[in-house]
Design a protein around this motif. Structure first.
Motif, PDB file in Angstrom:
ATOM      1  N   LYS A  89     -13.728  -1.905  -4.390  1.00 32.76           N
ATOM      2  CA  LYS A  89     -11.988  -1.859  -4.448  1.00 32.76           C
ATOM      3  C   LYS A  89     -12.027  -0.239  -4.350  1.00 32.76           C
ATOM      4  CE  LYS A  89     -10.827  -6.144  -7.105  1.00 32.76           C
ATOM      5  NZ  LYS A  89     -10.586  -6.852  -8.217  1.00 32.76           N
ATOM      6  N   ARG A 124      -9.427   1.272  -1.072  1.00 28.87           N
ATOM      7  CA  ARG A 124      -8.108   2.246  -1.146  1.00 28.87           C
ATOM      8  C   ARG A 124      -8.729   2.999  -0.721  1.00 28.87           C
ATOM      9  NH1 ARG A 124      -8.140  -0.370  -6.481  1.00 28.87           N
ATOM     10  NH2 ARG A 124      -8.970   1.837  -7.433  1.00 28.87           N
ATOM     11  N   ASP A 171      -7.176   0.517   2.934  1.00 31.31           N
ATOM     12  CA  ASP A 171      -5.640   1.139   2.903  1.00 31.31           C
ATOM     13  C   ASP A 171      -5.048   2.129   2.474  1.00 31.31           C
ATOM     14  OD1 ASP A 171      -6.220  -1.789   2.746  1.00 31.31           O
ATOM     15  OD2 ASP A 171      -7.121  -1.939   0.872  1.00 31.31           O
ATOM     16  N   GLY A 172      -5.708   3.024   2.585  1.00 29.25           N
ATOM     17  CA  GLY A 172      -4.793   4.516   2.128  1.00 29.25           C
ATOM     18  C   GLY A 172      -4.475   5.526   2.835  1.00 29.25           C
TER      19      GLY A 172
END
Length: 618
Positions: A565, A569, A573-574
């Motif tokens: 995770k 991130r 997803d960042g």
């Protein structure tokens, strides 16, 4: 370890009062025993004090003595020799700082040649208006500097030098490319465009003539020991190894000494040798990998603890941490992305040592490089056409390791001799013509083109080392050695511990390089001379083991079970990734990782994640 800092005005004007503040503030954690500053015209020096030897309690830096201002992070090991050669008051307490000053007065710029130990120091000579700096032979103690337009700034940590307002914030794209493709940085390069490192074995002078760097030490692969018996070679090694351990046991309080015990030959040899010289059991730290048997050495470090009386602390890493759990703290400590994926394990060692009250911590790092496994003997024999001797050595190794002689000759002698040009042609024939992509798909092609990364990769594969001793010397002092030592130094400093490395004693290193190759790899056994020298000091299970665990398995296990995770991130997803990265290639690599593929995880995910996190922290 202590912290050193300073600013010298290159225009000769008096340095302003607060100029050193940001550098000293960034090094505050290195001064648990106080700090000091001194000013003299165009120079100001600072010292963050960490007392790690008995004599250091009586020192005061950087206050002047006879016009010499000194700030040093140093432990000098040949103290008796220097006390005999130099005009120091041996009836009183002689600090290592006293010896450095006296050595400079006697030998001037040649003084580092006479110093044995771990050191990085800067000495302002007020009479000559000159700054003289030096770093030990292996780079055990760090030294960073920035040569700006009107000021020279130096410090013990990269982030400390960057904190000065005269130092720019540009990133060195060449360093970024080298990092992403797994190349060692050039010896004087850092990730900060304005900041350099003083290479190991070098000194530096700042004067009205500018800044001059010169080498004062390098390994001499041509040196050989006079013909002796094998017994004498082993005795010589034992003497130097035991002296190296003994020198590194100097601490303010015997209770503050500890050691890492991995269960491997190197750390176990150090800990058992040190423990023999003590009245109280030596405090030790060992890491267990209970969920990853391929990385676990519990059986071996438990054999060490059964063999002698220790005060052990055992930490199960897979229960406690993972590679990315403390990655921001690691990046903040080091000040840049770091090459060693296992730095999180060193963090656990030093954190656990500090929790036990240990401030001086013996470490087995360097044993593989300094003693060597002796494998360089195979291609060297083949190159010199000593085929009968080569076959005999291969026979011995094959018999001990349950391999065929032909397989040993192929892997150890033939393949290392394949010319770099032939390997390049093979890669092109198999559709792998881009040397950057072979190392990492994550590198943006524009960065690779702009920085000449392909040329750098090809030149790295064309080693100048030909003889066995040249290859040994390159392994012991080149590549990632300095970067690893600097990274561990920075992490240990955050916990108030000082790592010490007996195998990187200069006298032991020079002796090992000069040894005949047949006492390093003998009777099919790598590192034979060390095994013979430690003898019954070690349990036979450790002394005779020929295997090494794969810490990479624990690394991958941590990424997959705890860090997936965090990786998502950071890389998916960042938002936008740093320009140095090919965003699509990185995210494709993450998708493959999510599907269960571990191949290329360090090159294509771990290093990009470090770079991304570091850019976010800046």
């Amino acid at each position: 370890m202590s912290g050193t800092a300073g600013v010298v005005r290159l225009d000769g004007r008096r340095v302003r009062q607060g100029s050193l503040d940001p550098v000293m503030d960034a090094l505050d954690h290195r001064g648990p025993n106080g700090s000091g500053r001194a000013f003299d015209g165009p120079a100001t020096l600072g010292h963050q004090r960490f007392v790690t030897t008995p004599e250091a309690r009586f020192g005061s830096m950087p206050m002047p003595a006879d016009g010499l201002y000194l700030t040093a992070d140093a432990r000098i090991d040949n103290r008796d020799e220097l006390c005999r050669a130099l005009p120091v008051d041996t009836d009183g307490v002689v600090t290592d700082a006293d010896l450095i000053r006296a050595a400079y007065r006697r030998w001037g710029r040649d003084c580092p040649k006479r110093l044995v130990g771990a050191f990085a120091f800067a000495l302002w000579d007020a009479d000559a208006e000159r700054l003289f700096c030096a770093r030990d032979h292996a780079g055990i103690r760090p030294f960073y500097y920035a040569n700006c337009s009107d000021a020279f700034v130096f410090g013990s940590e990269l982030s400390a030098v960057r904190a000065h307002d005269a130092v720019g914030d540009d990133v060195d794209d060449v360093a970024v490319g080298e990092f992403l493709t797994g190349l060692p940085l050039d010896p004087d390069r850092t990730f900060a465009g304005d900041v350099a490192r003083l290479p190991p074995g070098h000194s530096l002078v700042v004067s009205e003539d500018g800044v001059a760097v010169e080498r004062y030490w390098q390994p001499d692969p041509s040196r050989t020991l006079e013909s002796r018996s094998v017994t004498e070679y082993v005795a010589g090694f034992r003497e130097r190894f035991e002296r190296a351990v003994r020198c590194r046991q100097r601490s303010p309080d015997d209770r503050e000494l500890g050691a890492a015990v991995s269960g491997g030959l190197d750390s176990s040899a150090i800990a058992c040798t040190a423990n023999r010289c003590r009245d109280a059991p030596l405090a030790t730290v060992s890491l267990r990998f209970g969920d990853v048997p391929a990385s676990d050495e519990s059986a071996y470090f438990e054999a060490v603890y059964d063999h002698g009386e220790f005060d052990p602390t055992i930490v199960d890493v897979t229960d406690r941490t993972s590679p990315m759990a403390s990655v921001d703290d690691l990046l903040s400590s080091v000040g840049a992305p770091f090459a060693a994926p296992n730095l999180y394990l060193h963090r656990e060692l030093h954190r656990s040592a500090a929790e036990q009250g240990v401030s001086v911590f013996l470490d087995g790092y360097g044993g593989d490089q300094v003693v060597s496994h002796g494998f360089e003997r195979f291609p060297a024999l083949a190159r010199s056409l000593r085929l009968r001797e080569l076959t005999a050595v291969a026979d011995d190794y094959a018999a001990r390791h349950d391999q065929s002689t032909w397989r040993v000759l192929l892997d150890r002698a033939a393949l290392p001799l394949v010319p770099a040009r032939a390997r390049e042609l093979w890669h092109r024939a198999t559709g792998e013509s881009d040397p950057v992509a072979r190392r990492s798909v994550a590198v943006d092609p524009v960065l690779a083109d702009r920085t000449g990364l392909r040329v750098r990769i090809r030149s790295e594969s064309e080693s100048d080392a030909v003889t066995a001793r040249e290859q040994h010397a390159a392994s012991a002092t080149g590549g990632f050695v300095t970067q690893a030592l600097e990274a561990v130094d920075a992490v240990a400093a955050t916990f108030g511990t000082q790592p010490r490395y007996p195998f990187y004693d200069r006298r032991l290193l020079e002796y090992c390089l000069a040894l005949p190759r047949d006492v390093i790899l003998r009777n099919g056994q790598p590192r034979w001379v060390l095994r013979q020298a430690v003898g019954d000091t070690l349990p036979s299970a450790v002394r005779n083991r020929d295997t090494k665990v794969d810490l990479g398995q624990a690394f991958k296990y941590g990424l997959r079970t705890r860090d997936e995770k965090r990786l998502r991130r950071t890389l998916v997803d960042g938002g936008e990734l740093p320009d140095a990265l090919d965003m699509r290639a990185v995210q494709s690599a993450f998708e493959r990782f999510g599907d269960g593929t571990d191949e290329g995880v360090v090159a294509n995910l771990w290093r990009p994640a470090l770079l991304t996190r570091w850019c976010g922290l800046r």
